[in-house]
Scaffold this active site. Structure first.
Site, PDB file in Angstrom:
ATOM      1  N   GLU A   1     -34.713   1.891  94.430  1.00  0.00           N
ATOM      2  CA  GLU A   1     -33.750   1.904  95.527  1.00  0.00           C
ATOM      3  C   GLU A   1     -32.998   3.243  95.545  1.00  0.00           C
ATOM      4  O   GLU A   1     -32.412   3.641  94.533  1.00  0.00           O
ATOM      5  CB  GLU A   1     -32.762   0.747  95.354  1.00  0.00           C
TER       6      GLU A   1
ATOM      7  N   LEU B   1     -34.893  -3.423  98.742  1.00  0.00           N
ATOM      8  CA  LEU B   1     -33.899  -3.822  97.752  1.00  0.00           C
ATOM      9  C   LEU B   1     -34.352  -5.121  97.099  1.00  0.00           C
ATOM     10  O   LEU B   1     -33.957  -6.218  97.490  1.00  0.00           O
ATOM     11  CB  LEU B   1     -32.534  -3.985  98.425  1.00  0.00           C
TER      12      LEU B   1
ATOM     13  N   GLU C   1     -35.658  -6.014  93.032  1.00  0.00           N
ATOM     14  CA  GLU C   1     -36.103  -5.581  91.710  1.00  0.00           C
ATOM     15  C   GLU C   1     -37.409  -6.238  91.297  1.00  0.00           C
ATOM     16  O   GLU C   1     -38.216  -5.641  90.579  1.00  0.00           O
ATOM     17  CB  GLU C   1     -35.014  -5.879  90.667  1.00  0.00           C
TER      18      GLU C   1
ATOM     19  N   GLN D   1     -31.652  -0.028  89.489  1.00  0.00           N
ATOM     20  CA  GLN D   1     -30.439   0.729  89.770  1.00  0.00           C
ATOM     21  C   GLN D   1     -29.307   0.451  88.784  1.00  0.00           C
ATOM     22  O   GLN D   1     -28.534   1.348  88.446  1.00  0.00           O
ATOM     23  CB  GLN D   1     -29.988   0.427  91.197  1.00  0.00           C
TER      24      GLN D   1
ATOM     25  N   HIS E   1     -21.797  -3.317  87.534  1.00  0.00           N
ATOM     26  CA  HIS E   1     -21.995  -1.887  87.342  1.00  0.00           C
ATOM     27  C   HIS E   1     -21.574  -1.425  85.952  1.00  0.00           C
ATOM     28  O   HIS E   1     -21.627  -0.236  85.647  1.00  0.00           O
ATOM     29  CB  HIS E   1     -21.215  -1.115  88.413  1.00  0.00           C
TER      30      HIS E   1
END
Length: 755
Positions: free
Chosen positions: A445, A474, A476, A498, A547
């Site tokens: 991505e 998008l 995985e 990502q 994240h």
């Protein structure tokens, strides 16, 4: 399909449905009283209007009978511990038509009810025996040519059947990936191991078609076709109307797939060879000529239950079982055989019994063959490693012309530039790798024009164009499915996930598929790849648990997977060279964890000191698998074991500890997290007076537990030890993240406990 009356046996209630199904066929033939047409020639249609000729029917019937008698054999010999698998293909024997109408060089990813397909595909090459090969697999014999006795699989290296194990849709993404790879090869000038007009075949059940992994594969196939990109995958949904005991609503598969844009739907009657043959042929030819994803809805049934342990009489009515057993495709094949004049009652029953005898004799023979008897034998194909060959490949430098062209001349080579930080040097290393390996592909991505969300892949799209560096949808699961497909076709995939948290969405593509292939194919098939993942915590100005994910347990738990985590730019380059060499030489699946918080870090102790920037290692330098980095090897008052973000943290804490307590502190950067180098850890621990294990991951199931185990088992269990780890919680947003993650102060505080 002609209506078939119940046989005499089917009218009786019976517990062993396998015996009843077997006797049904015999009695159906014995009692058959239909008309017989004139004897057929080999090239005449078996029935008026049929596309299937006499010779083709004979061979398909023989394949169906082989599949059926392997099932019957397994039910009998399982209770004697001579075979170890009873999920059968009975009712699905019509899939032999798919095998007949495709080539042995069309890669096949098969449903576990593919006995008919396999028996028929074995005809494609001379000298191969579907009965003995299958019997060896049922018996878990070391001589099983597919898996070496590790599982009952449908697989064959010469027949391009990549082994699957009890798949529930997890093979659909890599089938699509293989189809895309067949077409991608032409665009990058890569020579395929199969003909350029090959298609990928993937079979599965109607229940599995509802699985999220299947749905993502169908969506990605349509997404690809929508953009006019070729994706010649033939998805074969073998619809028997039930998943173990859960019924599929009538008409659901057709209604769900018949009108999907860019997934071309075809129906075929898999219960009737005469009717279904032309229908299957149409779907295969469409897929091969249009290069579009094709959905073949193959009607089947399921007789004899889901497996030998499924006593259907306990949860289905006898009347329902009678109806199912009356739809047995072998009864219809018997009717065709007799009415066409290809067989008499006597010759058909003789073939039936001869096939039974052949299957049982093969099974008894297989039972006498050796089975796996040691751990070494079991694990041999799991994680092959040839250190000298890997080292030579990692250090190979015979691509200088391509390298100079990639970087734009001698003065622009990265080793001729000033020291740089991690993100820059990963990008430079990727340029190097892609220059070295023309068959390599980088995708994920946002990796192309944008250069990734952290600009790590900046410039790669410009240097290598969209055929080798490209964005994906998008998803995985599909990213890793594509990676497996490219690997199947001899390419070197470099997929990017990502964020580490996103890997968990698609973990089974590595755990159950990519990393298991060498094991279950006895190292005949491999999925070489280097999966790059932006990872770990401490990301500033952005975050939350998606994240800032440092849960490495799901990766370290995957057998055979190599996991590496560099903390500085020069290590990042040499580790990447070794990982690609591991993939190329030994077929290994590698996870390359890139610490996000260190991407742009330039300083170590004070702002502007530039001490976390390093010279780029010139080609010819590589890092040995398992090799750690030691800071201040001679120091032994305190040894800190860590990795990733923990390395600069430990170095800063070491300065404070030395100032406050006067101790000399050694910092050990493990770099490789799976397999952990236990001998290296133990050796570093032996000379330590005190030990701190610094692991930013959660207290439970973190890397730190493995480090401590290596220390204790290595004989240093009596050495005073403290563990500095993250809390067992999700990572919150903003500054609160630092409340759950260890920091410099926590390391210093742990050292004070020893004083």
């Amino acid at each position: 399909m002609t209506a078939i009356p119940y046989s005499l046996t089917a009218r009786h209630k019976g517990f062993n449905r396998a015996e009843i199904v077997d006797q049904n066929f015999i009695e159906f033939v014995q009692l058959w009283q239909g008309d017989v047409q004139a004897p057929l020639g080999g090239h005449s249609p078996v029935l008026p209007g049929s596309a299937l000729n006499g010779q083709g029917f004979r061979e398909l019937l023989e394949s169906q009978l082989i599949s059926r008698h392997l099932d019957l054999m397994a039910r009998v010999l399982r209770v004697q511990n001579k075979v170890f698998y009873t999920i059968g293909s009975s009712g699905h024997e019509g899939n032999a038509m798919v095998a007949r109408l495709t080539r042995h060089t069309d890669p096949a990813f098969l449903h576990y009810r593919s006995g008919g397909f396999m028996a028929e595909r074995f005809r494609k090459l001379p000298g191969m025996d579907p009965v003995m090969d299958s019997a060896l697999s049922f018996a878990a014999s070391m001589e099983d040519p597919a898996s070496g006795g590790r599982h009952k699989v449908w697989g064959s290296k010469p027949l391009w059947v990549l082994p699957q194990t009890s798949t529930i849709a997890s093979h659909l993404p890599k089938a699509l990936g293989t189809a895309v790879a067949i077409e991608q090869a032409r665009r990058i000038g890569h020579k395929l191991p199969i003909p350029e007009d090959s298609i990928a075949i993937c079979s599965f059940g109607d229940a599995s078609s509802n699985h999220a992994t299947a749905q993502t594969a169908f969506n990605a196939a349509a997404w690809t076709a929508y953009q006019k990109l070729p994706a010649p995958v033939l998805y074969v949904c073998e619809d028997n109307g039930i998943g173990i005991s859960v019924k599929t609503p009538n008409g659901w598969v057709a209604n769900n797939f018949r009108h999907r844009a860019d997934l071309d739907y075809f129906y075929a009657d898999g219960l009737d060879l005469a009717e279904g043959y032309a229908q299957v042929q149409e779907a295969v030819e469409h897929c091969r000529t249009t290069r579009r994803p094709t959905f073949l809805h193959l009607r089947t049934t399921r007789v004899m239950g889901h497996a030998g342990t499924d006593f259907e009489i306990e949860w289905r009515s006898v009347e329902e079982l009678f109806t199912v057993e009356a739809s047995d495709p072998l009864l219809r094949s018997a009717e065709i055989a007799l009415s066409s004049g290809l067989y008499t009652k006597e010759s058909l029953l003789a073939l039936y019994e001869a096939t039974r005898k052949r299957c049982f004799e093969a099974a008894e023979d297989a039972d006498r063959r050796p089975r796996l008897s040691s751990l070494e034998q079991v694990m041999k194909p799991l994680a092959p490693y040839t250190p000298a060959a890997v080292k030579a490949e990692a250090e190979r430098t015979d691509y200088q012309d391509r390298r100079l062209a990639t970087f734009g001349g001698e003065t622009k080579l990265p080793e001729n530039q000033p020291p740089r930080h991690l993100a820059i040097q990963i990008g430079q290393a990727l340029h190097d790798i892609m220059a070295k390996y023309p068959e390599s592909l980088l995708f994920g991505e946002d990796v192309a024009m944008k250069g990734g969300v952290y600009t790590v892949t900046k410039g790669l799209h410009k240097a290598f164009k969209g055929s080798r560096v490209f964005n994906t949808l998008l998803d995985e699961t599909i990213i890793l499915g594509l990676a497996q497909g490219y690997a199947n076709m001899g390419m070197l995939p470099l997929p990017e996930i990502q964020y580490l948290a996103y890997f968990h969405n698609a973990c089974d593509q590595i755990r159950g598929e990519a990393a298991s292939l060498q094991f279950f194919s006895n190292d005949q098939y491999r999925n070489p790849m280097v999966m790059r993942v932006a990872s770990l915590g401490y990301q500033k100005g952005f975050g939350g648990h998606f994240h800032n994910d440092n849960s490495i347990a799901a990766l370290r738990d995957i057998p055979g997977l190599v996991v590496g985590c560099p903390s500085r730019g020069d290590d990042a380059a040499t580790m990447l060279r070794t990982m690609t060499a591991l993939a190329k030489v030994d077929g290994r699946v590698c996870a390359y964890l890139e610490p996000i918080a260190l991407y742009m870090t330039k300083d170590l102790y004070e702002a502007g000191d530039g001490q976390w920037q390093f010279d780029y290692p010139a080609p010819g330098e590589a890092m040995t698998l398992g090799e750690g980095r030691v800071y201040r090897d001679e120091a032994n008052d305190l040894v800190v074991f860590t990795f990733g973000n923990g390395v600069p943290m430990a170095l800063r804490a070491a300065r404070a500890i030395e100032s406050e307590l006067g101790w000399k502190v050694r910092v050990v950067d493990l770099r490789w997290l799976a397999p952990l180098n236990n001998a290296f850890i133990a050796a570093q621990a032996k000379s330590a007076k005190r030990i701190i294990v610094l692991d930013e991951g959660r207290r439970s199931a973190g890397v730190g537990e493995g480090i401590i185990t290596a220390i204790v088992e290595g004989g240093s269990g009596a050495t005073p030890l403290e563990r500095v780890v993250g809390a067992d919680t999700y990572t919150p947003l903003a500054g609160a993240a630092l409340l759950v993650l260890p920091g410099d102060a926590e390391v210093v505080a742990a050292a004070r406990k020893f004083a």
